[in-house]
Design a protein around this motif. Structure first.
Motif: not given
Lengths: 113, 115
Positions: B78-83
Motif C-alpha cells: 500500500l503505497e500511501s495507506a488510507t482509512r
C-alpha cells in the motif's frame, strides 16, 4: 454483471441435523465450482468442488449438487456438528481458462446444541 | 509442510504511510492472488499473478502495488495507506495444471488497521 450469490445470509441448525446451503450463479459459462469454509479469524478452507459435467459429488459428510438448468449450487452437510459453525462461500470460475474465482458473499452457519 | 503463510498477521499504521504485506507459499504454485475481505463485500480480488514477473489487476487494484520476482513470494504494498484500506487481506495460490488447478488455497490473513 456476472455474479455469484447466496440465498440465505444466516442458517441455524440443531446439532445432528442436516444443513443445506444454497448458491445461485448467473454465468452460464462457468465450468468449475468450489465450496469454501471460513472459521472466525481464519482464511477460507477448501471443502469440495464440482465440474459442470457433473450433477453431484460427495465427500466426507458433505455433498455438492449442481443444477445447471437453474444455475444453482448447494452444499449439504450431514449430521451437522458444532465444528461446522462457520461462514460458507461458493465460488465459480468461468470457462475459457485462467485461474480466477468469483466468490459469493457467504452464508453464516450456526449450529445450536 | 508450511503451505502458504502471511506476515504480519496484524498491522496498525497511519494514513499516508507505506505498508507491505508479505505472502509466501512452499508449493511452487504458478498462480498467486491477493484479496481483501470487508463486511458486505465478501472477497474482492486486488491483484493476481500467473507466474514470476507476470501480474495483473483484479477488481479493486487502486492504491496497491504488487511484484513477483520469485515464484514463492507475492508481496502487496500500500503505497500511501488510507482509512478505506482497513481490511483483512488474504493471499491465495493455485497450480497451473491438474484436475483441480483452479482451486485456490488461502493463507491465514493479515488484519490491517489504518488510523
Amino acid at each position: 454483471g456476472e455474479s455469484v450469490g447466496l440465498h440465505l445470509p444466516t442458517l441455524s441448525v440443531q446439532e445432528g441435523d442436516n444443513s443445506i446451503i444454497n448458491c445461485a450463479y448467473s454465468n452460464s459459462a462457468s465450468d468449475y465450482f468450489i465450496w469454501y469454509k471460513q472459521e472466525s479469524g481464519k482464511g477460507p478452507q477448501f471443502i469440495i468442488d464440482i465440474r459442470s459435467n457433473m450433477d453431484k459429488r460427495q465427500g466426507q459428510r458433505v455433498t455438492v449438487l449442481l443444477n445447471k438448468t437453474v444455475k444453482h449450487l448447494s452444499l449439504q452437510i450431514a449430521a451437522t456438528q458444532p465444528g461446522d459453525s462457520a461462514v460458507y462461500f461458493c465460488a465459480e470460475t468461468p470457462g475459457g481458462g485462467g485461474n480466477k474465482l468469483t466468490f459469493g458473499t457467504g452464508t453464516q452457519l450456526k449450529v445450536e446444541l | 509442510d508450511a503451505g502458504i503463510t502471511q506476515s504480519p498477521r496484524y498491522k496498525i499504521t497511519e494514513t499516508g504511510r507505506q505498508v507491505t504485506l508479505m505472502c509466501h507459499q512452499t508449493w511452487s504454485h504458478s498462480y498467486m492472488f491477493w484479496y481483501r475481505q470487508d463486511l458486505g463485500h465478501g472477497l474482492r480480488l486486488i491483484y493476481y499473478s500467473a507466474a514470476a514477473d507476470i501480474t495483473d489487476k483484479g477488481e479493486v487494484p487502486d492504491g496497491y502495488v504488487v511484484s513477483r520476482s520469485k515464484t514463492e513470494n507475492f508481496p502487496l504494498t500500500l503505497e500511501s495507506a488510507t482509512r478505506s484500506q482497513t481490511s483483512v487481506y488474504f493471499c491465495a495460490s493455485s497450480d497451473h495444471f491438474g484436475l483441480a488447478k483452479e482451486t485456490q488455497y488461502f493463507g491465514p490473513g493479515t488484519r490491517l488497521l489504518v488510523l
